[in-house]
Scaffold this motif. Structure first.
Motif, PDB file in Angstrom:
ATOM      1  N   HIS A 207      60.008 -45.605 -51.729  1.00 20.66           N
ATOM      2  CA  HIS A 207      59.768 -45.248 -50.286  1.00 20.66           C
ATOM      3  C   HIS A 207      59.989 -44.077 -49.967  1.00 20.66           C
ATOM      4  CE1 HIS A 207      59.204 -45.566 -46.186  1.00 20.66           C
ATOM      5  NE2 HIS A 207      60.491 -45.797 -45.653  1.00 20.66           N
ATOM      6  N   HIS A 208      58.795 -43.199 -49.605  1.00 22.67           N
ATOM      7  CA  HIS A 208      59.221 -41.955 -49.071  1.00 22.67           C
ATOM      8  C   HIS A 208      58.883 -41.924 -47.505  1.00 22.67           C
ATOM      9  CE1 HIS A 208      59.658 -40.888 -53.288  1.00 22.67           C
ATOM     10  NE2 HIS A 208      58.345 -41.422 -53.254  1.00 22.67           N
ATOM     11  N   THR A 209      59.646 -41.618 -46.719  1.00 19.84           N
ATOM     12  CA  THR A 209      59.270 -41.399 -45.207  1.00 19.84           C
ATOM     13  C   THR A 209      58.465 -40.297 -44.872  1.00 19.84           C
ATOM     14  OG1 THR A 209      61.123 -39.872 -44.746  1.00 19.84           O
ATOM     15  CG2 THR A 209      61.803 -42.324 -44.558  1.00 19.84           C
ATOM     16  N   LEU A 210      57.906 -40.131 -43.681  1.00 18.87           N
ATOM     17  CA  LEU A 210      57.203 -39.093 -43.395  1.00 18.87           C
ATOM     18  C   LEU A 210      57.853 -37.727 -43.437  1.00 18.87           C
ATOM     19  CD1 LEU A 210      54.208 -38.108 -42.298  1.00 18.87           C
ATOM     20  CD2 LEU A 210      55.379 -38.409 -39.890  1.00 18.87           C
ATOM     21  N   SER A 211      59.186 -37.715 -43.017  1.00 16.91           N
ATOM     22  CA  SER A 211      59.896 -36.262 -43.232  1.00 16.91           C
ATOM     23  C   SER A 211      60.253 -36.116 -44.437  1.00 16.91           C
ATOM     24  CB  SER A 211      61.330 -36.663 -42.554  1.00 16.91           C
ATOM     25  OG  SER A 211      62.051 -37.650 -43.089  1.00 16.91           O
ATOM     26  N   ASP A 212      60.145 -37.043 -45.417  1.00 13.66           N
ATOM     27  CA  ASP A 212      60.290 -36.794 -46.874  1.00 13.66           C
ATOM     28  C   ASP A 212      59.044 -35.840 -47.372  1.00 13.66           C
ATOM     29  OD1 ASP A 212      62.861 -38.267 -47.117  1.00 13.66           O
ATOM     30  OD2 ASP A 212      61.865 -39.940 -47.689  1.00 13.66           O
ATOM     31  N   HIS A 213      57.928 -36.572 -46.992  1.00 14.84           N
ATOM     32  CA  HIS A 213      56.802 -35.916 -47.381  1.00 14.84           C
ATOM     33  C   HIS A 213      56.630 -34.448 -46.639  1.00 14.84           C
ATOM     34  CE1 HIS A 213      54.487 -38.980 -49.219  1.00 14.84           C
ATOM     35  NE2 HIS A 213      54.972 -39.769 -48.370  1.00 14.84           N
ATOM     36  N   ILE A 214      56.879 -34.345 -45.315  1.00 17.18           N
ATOM     37  CA  ILE A 214      56.945 -32.940 -44.812  1.00 17.18           C
ATOM     38  C   ILE A 214      57.797 -32.147 -45.681  1.00 17.18           C
ATOM     39  CG2 ILE A 214      57.123 -31.621 -42.725  1.00 17.18           C
ATOM     40  CD1 ILE A 214      55.811 -34.129 -41.332  1.00 17.18           C
ATOM     41  N   ASN A 215      59.076 -32.384 -45.469  1.00 20.19           N
ATOM     42  CA  ASN A 215      60.242 -31.570 -45.878  1.00 20.19           C
ATOM     43  C   ASN A 215      60.176 -31.337 -47.410  1.00 20.19           C
ATOM     44  OD1 ASN A 215      61.324 -31.590 -43.272  1.00 20.19           O
ATOM     45  ND2 ASN A 215      62.299 -33.093 -43.473  1.00 20.19           N
ATOM     46  N   SER A 216      60.035 -31.886 -48.391  1.00 22.90           N
ATOM     47  CA  SER A 216      59.523 -31.655 -49.817  1.00 22.90           C
ATOM     48  C   SER A 216      58.560 -30.682 -49.955  1.00 22.90           C
ATOM     49  CB  SER A 216      59.345 -32.957 -50.390  1.00 22.90           C
ATOM     50  OG  SER A 216      58.298 -33.575 -50.167  1.00 22.90           O
ATOM     51  N   LEU A 217      57.651 -30.793 -49.034  1.00 23.03           N
ATOM     52  CA  LEU A 217      56.425 -30.039 -49.217  1.00 23.03           C
ATOM     53  C   LEU A 217      56.813 -28.429 -48.803  1.00 23.03           C
ATOM     54  CD1 LEU A 217      53.220 -32.047 -47.916  1.00 23.03           C
ATOM     55  CD2 LEU A 217      53.533 -30.919 -50.247  1.00 23.03           C
ATOM     56  N   ILE A 218      57.404 -28.357 -47.683  1.00 26.76           N
ATOM     57  CA  ILE A 218      57.939 -27.148 -47.166  1.00 26.76           C
ATOM     58  C   ILE A 218      58.998 -26.491 -48.187  1.00 26.76           C
ATOM     59  CG2 ILE A 218      59.137 -25.997 -45.320  1.00 26.76           C
ATOM     60  CD1 ILE A 218      57.899 -28.011 -43.426  1.00 26.76           C
ATOM     61  N   ASP A 219      59.989 -27.307 -48.784  1.00 25.59           N
ATOM     62  CA  ASP A 219      60.802 -26.882 -49.465  1.00 25.59           C
ATOM     63  C   ASP A 219      60.392 -26.352 -50.840  1.00 25.59           C
ATOM     64  OD1 ASP A 219      62.776 -27.414 -47.683  1.00 25.59           O
ATOM     65  OD2 ASP A 219      63.618 -29.176 -48.614  1.00 25.59           O
ATOM     66  N   ALA A 220      59.135 -26.816 -51.362  1.00 28.64           N
ATOM     67  CA  ALA A 220      58.722 -26.479 -52.349  1.00 28.64           C
ATOM     68  C   ALA A 220      57.586 -25.113 -52.352  1.00 28.64           C
ATOM     69  CB  ALA A 220      57.595 -27.482 -52.791  1.00 28.64           C
ATOM     70  N   GLY A 221      57.623 -24.764 -50.970  1.00 30.73           N
ATOM     71  CA  GLY A 221      56.798 -23.452 -50.890  1.00 30.73           C
ATOM     72  C   GLY A 221      55.572 -23.715 -50.026  1.00 30.73           C
ATOM     73  N   PHE A 222      55.024 -24.922 -49.754  1.00 29.13           N
ATOM     74  CA  PHE A 222      53.767 -25.267 -49.265  1.00 29.13           C
ATOM     75  C   PHE A 222      53.760 -24.845 -47.585  1.00 29.13           C
ATOM     76  CE2 PHE A 222      53.312 -27.591 -53.120  1.00 29.13           C
ATOM     77  CZ  PHE A 222      52.162 -27.112 -53.533  1.00 29.13           C
ATOM     78  N   THR A 223      52.616 -24.711 -47.160  1.00 27.44           N
ATOM     79  CA  THR A 223      52.191 -24.826 -45.839  1.00 27.44           C
ATOM     80  C   THR A 223      51.324 -25.942 -45.566  1.00 27.44           C
ATOM     81  OG1 THR A 223      52.586 -22.219 -45.626  1.00 27.44           O
ATOM     82  CG2 THR A 223      51.140 -23.525 -43.783  1.00 27.44           C
ATOM     83  N   ILE A 224      51.830 -26.799 -44.731  1.00 25.19           N
ATOM     84  CA  ILE A 224      50.900 -28.015 -44.354  1.00 25.19           C
ATOM     85  C   ILE A 224      49.638 -27.760 -43.518  1.00 25.19           C
ATOM     86  CG2 ILE A 224      51.086 -30.385 -43.454  1.00 25.19           C
ATOM     87  CD1 ILE A 224      53.648 -30.489 -44.172  1.00 25.19           C
ATOM     88  N   ASP A 225      48.534 -28.058 -44.010  1.00 24.07           N
ATOM     89  CA  ASP A 225      47.538 -27.648 -43.346  1.00 24.07           C
ATOM     90  C   ASP A 225      46.832 -28.872 -42.605  1.00 24.07           C
ATOM     91  OD1 ASP A 225      45.091 -25.794 -42.938  1.00 24.07           O
ATOM     92  OD2 ASP A 225      44.039 -27.019 -44.396  1.00 24.07           O
ATOM     93  N   GLU A 226      46.908 -30.048 -43.040  1.00 27.53           N
ATOM     94  CA  GLU A 226      46.348 -31.063 -42.319  1.00 27.53           C
ATOM     95  C   GLU A 226      47.013 -32.418 -42.759  1.00 27.53           C
ATOM     96  OE1 GLU A 226      42.016 -33.471 -41.311  1.00 27.53           O
ATOM     97  OE2 GLU A 226      42.124 -31.438 -42.253  1.00 27.53           O
ATOM     98  N   LEU A 227      47.325 -33.225 -41.775  1.00 32.77           N
ATOM     99  CA  LEU A 227      47.673 -34.688 -42.051  1.00 32.77           C
ATOM    100  C   LEU A 227      46.593 -35.570 -41.471  1.00 32.77           C
ATOM    101  CD1 LEU A 227      50.485 -33.084 -41.999  1.00 32.77           C
ATOM    102  CD2 LEU A 227      51.648 -35.309 -41.381  1.00 32.77           C
ATOM    103  N   PHE A 228      46.187 -36.697 -42.252  1.00 35.78           N
ATOM    104  CA  PHE A 228      45.232 -37.540 -41.688  1.00 35.78           C
ATOM    105  C   PHE A 228      45.743 -39.105 -42.018  1.00 35.78           C
ATOM    106  CE2 PHE A 228      40.761 -39.246 -42.699  1.00 35.78           C
ATOM    107  CZ  PHE A 228      40.428 -39.519 -41.369  1.00 35.78           C
ATOM    108  N   GLU A 229      45.408 -39.808 -41.136  1.00 34.79           N
ATOM    109  CA  GLU A 229      45.734 -41.302 -41.089  1.00 34.79           C
ATOM    110  C   GLU A 229      44.518 -41.943 -40.950  1.00 34.79           C
ATOM    111  OE1 GLU A 229      50.181 -41.526 -39.217  1.00 34.79           O
ATOM    112  OE2 GLU A 229      48.694 -40.444 -37.827  1.00 34.79           O
ATOM    113  N   PRO A 230      43.717 -42.333 -42.032  1.00 30.19           N
ATOM    114  CA  PRO A 230      42.403 -42.950 -41.884  1.00 30.19           C
ATOM    115  C   PRO A 230      42.439 -44.297 -41.285  1.00 30.19           C
ATOM    116  CG  PRO A 230      42.990 -42.740 -44.138  1.00 30.19           C
ATOM    117  CD  PRO A 230      44.127 -42.098 -43.537  1.00 30.19           C
ATOM    118  N   PRO A 231      41.521 -44.370 -40.004  1.00 31.62           N
ATOM    119  CA  PRO A 231      41.694 -45.842 -39.320  1.00 31.62           C
ATOM    120  C   PRO A 231      40.831 -46.561 -40.424  1.00 31.62           C
ATOM    121  CG  PRO A 231      40.122 -44.312 -38.535  1.00 31.62           C
ATOM    122  CD  PRO A 231      40.776 -43.152 -39.232  1.00 31.62           C
TER     123      PRO A 231
END
Length: 262
Positions: A207-231
């Motif tokens: 299990h990876h929480t939403l904050s896990d996804h976001i923070n691990s990307l930022i810590d790796a050096g990425f800038t988040i461009d888009e999040l999408f939750e497809p209906p």
């Protein structure tokens, strides 16, 4: 046989267990889901969102593309058939065997490489785009291990795009009907789902929480461009594991993220 949410033992190797499970079960998985996935199509998840419709990877002309956790490489085959420069990797050799057969059947050729996404066999700055559709991330304990390696092989300004199980789904049983709308565990419970035969670990999912996804990307050096939750699309009546037209119209099942390397 032990199924359910249990702590790993110190001697468990979840990556090795998942490699064997996906190899041993490649045929049955493709028999069950192959018609939905297609042999030569790029679908981002059970909702049926296609790359052709949303262009989540951006403009791909003159780009070098890497798929990790490719399975039978349906997505890469779709891209290669359209003339794009793509390489597909997967941890499980059994999956790559099916990928090789499908490439032969469709007379499409692109590299298929067995690789752990945490230790990719490519030099720094090798690709313009890296992606995975429901591959790799649910099966590693630490997202940062993958994000940092993807960042390493991406060129400056490159795209890292992926789909994964929506974090809220962890709280609910794997039941696609309205009966699966009652939470049975805490969102913050990190105890992995495992399958074990006697003392041998066969399978593990994390299990990876939403904050896990976001923070691990930022810590790796990425800038988040888009999040999408497809209906869930109206009229889509397939059942895929815990996804289906009853529950999935209410509870999100897939998280998609596109991030940019610096």
């Amino acid at each position: 046989m032990q199924y359910g949410h249990h702590a790993l033992s110190p001697t468990d190797n979840p990556i090795q267990a998942n490699e064997k499970w996906w190899s041993d079960n490649a045929g049955s998985y493709l028999t069950e889901h192959g018609e939905i996935l297609g042999d030569n199509d790029f679908i981002w998840g059970p909702e049926g969102v296609r790359e052709a419709d949303i262009g989540f990877l951006g403009e791909l002309s003159d780009k070098r593309i890497l798929e990790i956790g490719a399975g039978a490489a349906q997505c890469s085959r779709y891209l290669a058939a359209r003339g794009y420069d793509v390489v597909a990797t997967d941890l499980a050799p059994g999956m790559l065997t099916y990928a090789t057969e499908l490439n032969h059947n469709y007379d499409i050729d692109f590299p298929l490489i067995q690789a752990d996404a945490r230790q990719l066999p490519f030099p720094d700055d090798s690709f313009d785009v890296v992606f995975t559709s429901f591959g790799v991330l649910p099966f590693v304990p630490n997202l940062a291990d993958v994000h940092t390696e993807v960042y390493r092989v991406l060129r400056s300004g490159g795209i890292w795009a992926y789909s994964a199980l929506h974090p809220t789904r962890w709280m609910f049983p794997d039941d696609p009907t309205i009966g699966g709308l009652t939470a049975i565990r805490s969102y913050f419970d990190r105890t992995p789902y495992i399958e074990r035969h006697n003392s041998t670990l066969d399978y593990a999912e994390f299990h990876h929480t939403l904050s896990d996804h976001i923070n691990s990307l930022i810590d790796a050096g990425f800038t988040i461009d888009e999040l999408f939750e497809p209906p869930w699309p109206a009229g889509r009546d397939i059942i895929w594991g815990g996804w289906g037209p009853q529950r999935s119209q209410i509870l999100p099942g897939t998280l998609m993220i596109r991030a940019i390397g610096s």
